[in-house]
Design a protein around this motif. Structure first.
Motif, PDB file in Angstrom:
ATOM      1  N   GLY A  74      19.591  11.826  -6.487  1.00 22.70           N
ATOM      2  CA  GLY A  74      18.313  12.025  -7.189  1.00 22.70           C
ATOM      3  C   GLY A  74      17.176  11.605  -6.287  1.00 22.70           C
ATOM      4  N   ILE A  75      15.943  11.764  -6.778  1.00 23.23           N
ATOM      5  CA  ILE A  75      14.774  11.417  -5.965  1.00 23.23           C
ATOM      6  C   ILE A  75      14.222  10.073  -6.421  1.00 23.23           C
ATOM      7  N   LEU A  76      14.189   9.145  -5.484  1.00 25.31           N
ATOM      8  CA  LEU A  76      13.542   7.855  -5.753  1.00 25.31           C
ATOM      9  C   LEU A  76      12.130   7.968  -5.190  1.00 25.31           C
ATOM     10  N   SER A  77      11.130   7.915  -6.064  1.00 24.36           N
ATOM     11  CA  SER A  77       9.735   8.094  -5.629  1.00 24.36           C
ATOM     12  C   SER A  77       9.203   6.802  -5.016  1.00 24.36           C
ATOM     13  N   GLY A  78       8.281   6.958  -4.073  1.00 25.33           N
ATOM     14  CA  GLY A  78       7.573   5.794  -3.534  1.00 25.33           C
ATOM     15  C   GLY A  78       6.849   5.044  -4.648  1.00 25.33           C
ATOM     16  N   ASP A  79       6.467   5.762  -5.716  1.00 29.00           N
ATOM     17  CA  ASP A  79       5.772   5.119  -6.838  1.00 29.00           C
ATOM     18  C   ASP A  79       6.702   4.178  -7.608  1.00 29.00           C
ATOM     19  N   TYR A  89       9.840   4.586   1.873  1.00 22.35           N
ATOM     20  CA  TYR A  89       9.247   5.861   1.443  1.00 22.35           C
ATOM     21  C   TYR A  89      10.087   6.513   0.343  1.00 22.35           C
ATOM     22  N   GLY A  90       9.475   7.481  -0.352  1.00 19.33           N
ATOM     23  CA  GLY A  90      10.223   8.267  -1.332  1.00 19.33           C
ATOM     24  C   GLY A  90      11.353   8.999  -0.623  1.00 19.33           C
ATOM     25  N   ASP A  91      12.533   9.058  -1.248  1.00 19.58           N
ATOM     26  CA  ASP A  91      13.710   9.579  -0.525  1.00 19.58           C
ATOM     27  C   ASP A  91      14.725  10.153  -1.532  1.00 19.58           C
ATOM     28  N   VAL A  92      15.728  10.864  -1.009  1.00 18.15           N
ATOM     29  CA  VAL A  92      16.855  11.281  -1.853  1.00 18.15           C
ATOM     30  C   VAL A  92      17.889  10.169  -1.752  1.00 18.15           C
ATOM     31  N   ILE A 102       0.836  -1.206   0.000  1.00 21.27           N
ATOM     32  CA  ILE A 102       0.000   0.000   0.000  1.00 21.27           C
ATOM     33  C   ILE A 102       0.865   1.247   0.000  1.00 21.27           C
ATOM     34  N   LYS A 103       0.509   2.186  -0.864  1.00 29.07           N
ATOM     35  CA  LYS A 103       1.222   3.476  -0.887  1.00 29.07           C
ATOM     36  C   LYS A 103       0.287   4.535  -0.316  1.00 29.07           C
ATOM     37  N   TRP A 104       0.755   5.210   0.724  1.00 24.54           N
ATOM     38  CA  TRP A 104       0.018   6.368   1.250  1.00 24.54           C
ATOM     39  C   TRP A 104       0.592   7.596   0.548  1.00 24.54           C
ATOM     40  N   GLY A 154       9.044  16.747   1.827  1.00 22.89           N
ATOM     41  CA  GLY A 154      10.185  16.563   0.942  1.00 22.89           C
ATOM     42  C   GLY A 154      10.095  17.429  -0.285  1.00 22.89           C
ATOM     43  N   HIS A 155       8.870  17.483  -0.842  1.00 20.65           N
ATOM     44  CA  HIS A 155       8.739  18.097  -2.164  1.00 20.65           C
ATOM     45  C   HIS A 155       9.083  19.580  -2.176  1.00 20.65           C
ATOM     46  N   LEU A 156       8.685  20.325  -1.115  1.00 26.63           N
ATOM     47  CA  LEU A 156       8.872  21.781  -1.171  1.00 26.63           C
ATOM     48  C   LEU A 156      10.353  22.141  -1.233  1.00 26.63           C
ATOM     49  N   HIS A 185       5.327   5.189   1.834  1.00 23.16           N
ATOM     50  CA  HIS A 185       4.638   6.484   1.901  1.00 23.16           C
ATOM     51  C   HIS A 185       5.377   7.548   1.093  1.00 23.16           C
ATOM     52  N   GLY A 186       4.606   8.529   0.690  1.00 25.62           N
ATOM     53  CA  GLY A 186       5.160   9.642  -0.067  1.00 25.62           C
ATOM     54  C   GLY A 186       5.706  10.705   0.872  1.00 25.62           C
ATOM     55  N   ALA A 187       6.037  11.867   0.297  1.00 23.63           N
ATOM     56  CA  ALA A 187       6.725  12.912   1.049  1.00 23.63           C
ATOM     57  C   ALA A 187       5.817  14.103   1.352  1.00 23.63           C
ATOM     58  N   GLY A 188       4.967  14.476   0.411  1.00 23.45           N
ATOM     59  CA  GLY A 188       4.126  15.663   0.594  1.00 23.45           C
ATOM     60  C   GLY A 188       4.975  16.858   0.976  1.00 23.45           C
ATOM     61  N   ILE A 195      19.034  17.631   4.673  1.00 26.48           N
ATOM     62  CA  ILE A 195      17.831  18.146   5.351  1.00 26.48           C
ATOM     63  C   ILE A 195      16.590  17.360   4.897  1.00 26.48           C
ATOM     64  N   VAL A 196      16.471  17.137   3.581  1.00 27.07           N
ATOM     65  CA  VAL A 196      15.286  16.415   3.085  1.00 27.07           C
ATOM     66  C   VAL A 196      15.286  14.978   3.642  1.00 27.07           C
ATOM     67  N   ARG A 197      16.454  14.354   3.704  1.00 25.27           N
ATOM     68  CA  ARG A 197      16.501  13.003   4.297  1.00 25.27           C
ATOM     69  C   ARG A 197      16.003  13.038   5.741  1.00 25.27           C
ATOM     70  N   VAL A 233       8.143  17.207  -7.073  1.00 28.72           N
ATOM     71  CA  VAL A 233       9.318  16.914  -7.893  1.00 28.72           C
ATOM     72  C   VAL A 233       9.205  15.546  -8.554  1.00 28.72           C
ATOM     73  N   THR A 234       8.194  14.753  -8.147  1.00 30.70           N
ATOM     74  CA  THR A 234       7.995  13.467  -8.822  1.00 30.70           C
ATOM     75  C   THR A 234       6.714  13.565  -9.658  1.00 30.70           C
ATOM     76  N   GLY A 235       6.181  12.438 -10.093  1.00 30.30           N
ATOM     77  CA  GLY A 235       5.245  12.477 -11.217  1.00 30.30           C
ATOM     78  C   GLY A 235       3.752  12.579 -10.992  1.00 30.30           C
TER      79      GLY A 235
HETATM   80  O1  IP8 Z   1       6.136  11.503  -2.811  1.00 27.79           O
HETATM   81  C1  IP8 Z   1       9.191  11.873  -3.126  1.00 27.79           C
HETATM   82  O2  IP8 Z   1       8.495  10.659  -2.981  1.00 27.79           O
HETATM   83  P1  IP8 Z   1       6.978  10.498  -3.526  1.00 27.79           P
HETATM   84  C2  IP8 Z   1      10.376  11.939  -2.174  1.00 27.79           C
HETATM   85  O3  IP8 Z   1       6.632   9.075  -3.203  1.00 27.79           O
HETATM   86  C3  IP8 Z   1      10.941  13.272  -1.919  1.00 27.79           C
HETATM   87  O4  IP8 Z   1       7.011  10.723  -5.010  1.00 27.79           O
HETATM   88  C4  IP8 Z   1      12.027  13.335  -0.946  1.00 27.79           C
HETATM   89  C5  IP8 Z   1      10.547  14.399  -2.466  1.00 27.79           C
END
Ligand code: IP8
Length: 272
Positions: free
Chosen positions: A160-165, A147-150, A7-9, A55-57, A49-52, A89-91, A224-226
């Motif tokens: 780079g950014i590895l997305s949870g997706d 989770y999505g991470d740098v 499950i991806k939140w 991470g993204h800002l 889980h994602g970053a919301g 910082i993002v990590r 920053v992701t899709g």
């Molecule tokens: O929200 C993005 O992960 P996502 C991760 O799963 C960062 O795409 C650090 C922006």
């Protein structure tokens, strides 16, 4: 062997995306309850889980998805002076969001096992390098959470950014007995034919395959992701393996539970 659900939140569901580093604890707690109900029903669940706004800002400001940009003249922030500093910082921001989630699951008596991608994964996209089977070897004993991470990259981009997706694809492919992949997202009931502001309930696409076009929203000011487009594409990769893939509105706990259990639910089913 128990059936397993990935499950991806979505980050937009579990955080307030407009306000830097603000979790939505009410949603996180309601989703944690669903996790407990699923485990009580005999499922293994792997959580991504994602970053919301965690991470993204900042990743957007420092263009971390583009890797190291040595000659670009970035506007410095009070608490961050360089891309390298922004990476750490993002990590840390992601670790903070993750801790909120783990605490909420632990309060319900659930065991958690965190797998921070910057410690075990390299490179981006769904063909990133990382030994899933080894890292997630305890998925039958605890809720494994990633989770999505740098992450570090091996080419000149350096990170780079590895997305949870992207992570959900590899987990679904490589963990044995994954039956279902559920994307719980915020604000919409699934993939819509039109952008949410102009859509009504007839615009929900109940079954989506890659030949069907839609005007997905992707908040490029923040993300920053899709966005939903990446979920749809990655979902189709997983559906190719015969795994059920659903995108549902995560604000409705009963829908999330039903989706995990394989009970018919309002949302978008993705087929290859
Ligand atoms: O929200 C993005 O992960 P996502 C991760 O799963 C960062 O795409 C650090 C922006």
């Amino acid at each position: 062997m128990r059936d397993c659900v990935v499950i991806k939140w979505g980050g937009g569901l579990i955080t307030d995306k407009e306000k830097m580093c603000t979790p939505n604890m009410q949603i996180i707690e309601s989703l944690s309850n669903v996790m407990k109900r699923c485990m009580d029903e005999g499922l293994n669940v792997i959580l991504v889980h994602g970053a919301g706004s965690f991470g993204h800002l900042r990743a957007k400001h420092w263009r971390l998805n583009e890797g190291l940009l040595e000659s670009y003249n970035f506007e410095q922030q009070d608490d961050c002076k360089s891309q390298k500093e922004a990476v750490s910082i993002v990590r840390n921001e992601m670790l903070t969001l993750n801790k909120n989630i783990c605490d909420s699951l632990k309060n319900l008596g659930l065991n958690t096992s965190v797998k921070s991608p910057h410690k075990w994964a390299r490179n981006t996209g769904s063909n990133f390098d990382g030994n899933i089977l080894e890292v997630f070897s305890d998925y039958q004993d605890s809720i494994c959470i990633t989770y999505g991470d740098v992450v570090d990259c091996e080419d000149e981009s350096s990170f780079g950014i590895l997305s949870g997706d992207d992570l959900v694809v590899r987990l679904s492919e490589e963990i044995p007995n994954v039956r279902r992949l559920v994307f719980a997202i915020g604000g919409v009931d699934g993939i819509l034919k039109k952008p949410p502001e102009s859509a009504n309930e007839d615009d929900l696409i109940e079954v989506w395959s890659p030949d069907l076009k839609f005007e997905g929203i992707h908040n490029t000011e923040i993300d920053v992701t899709g966005g939903i487009g990446l979920k749809a594409t990655r979902g189709a990769e997983v559906a190719m393996l015969g795994i059920e893939v659903l995108i549902i509105n995560g604000s409705y706990p009963q829908r999330v539970f039903d989706a995990c259990m394989g009970i018919e639910v309002l949302g978008t089913k993705i087929i290859a």
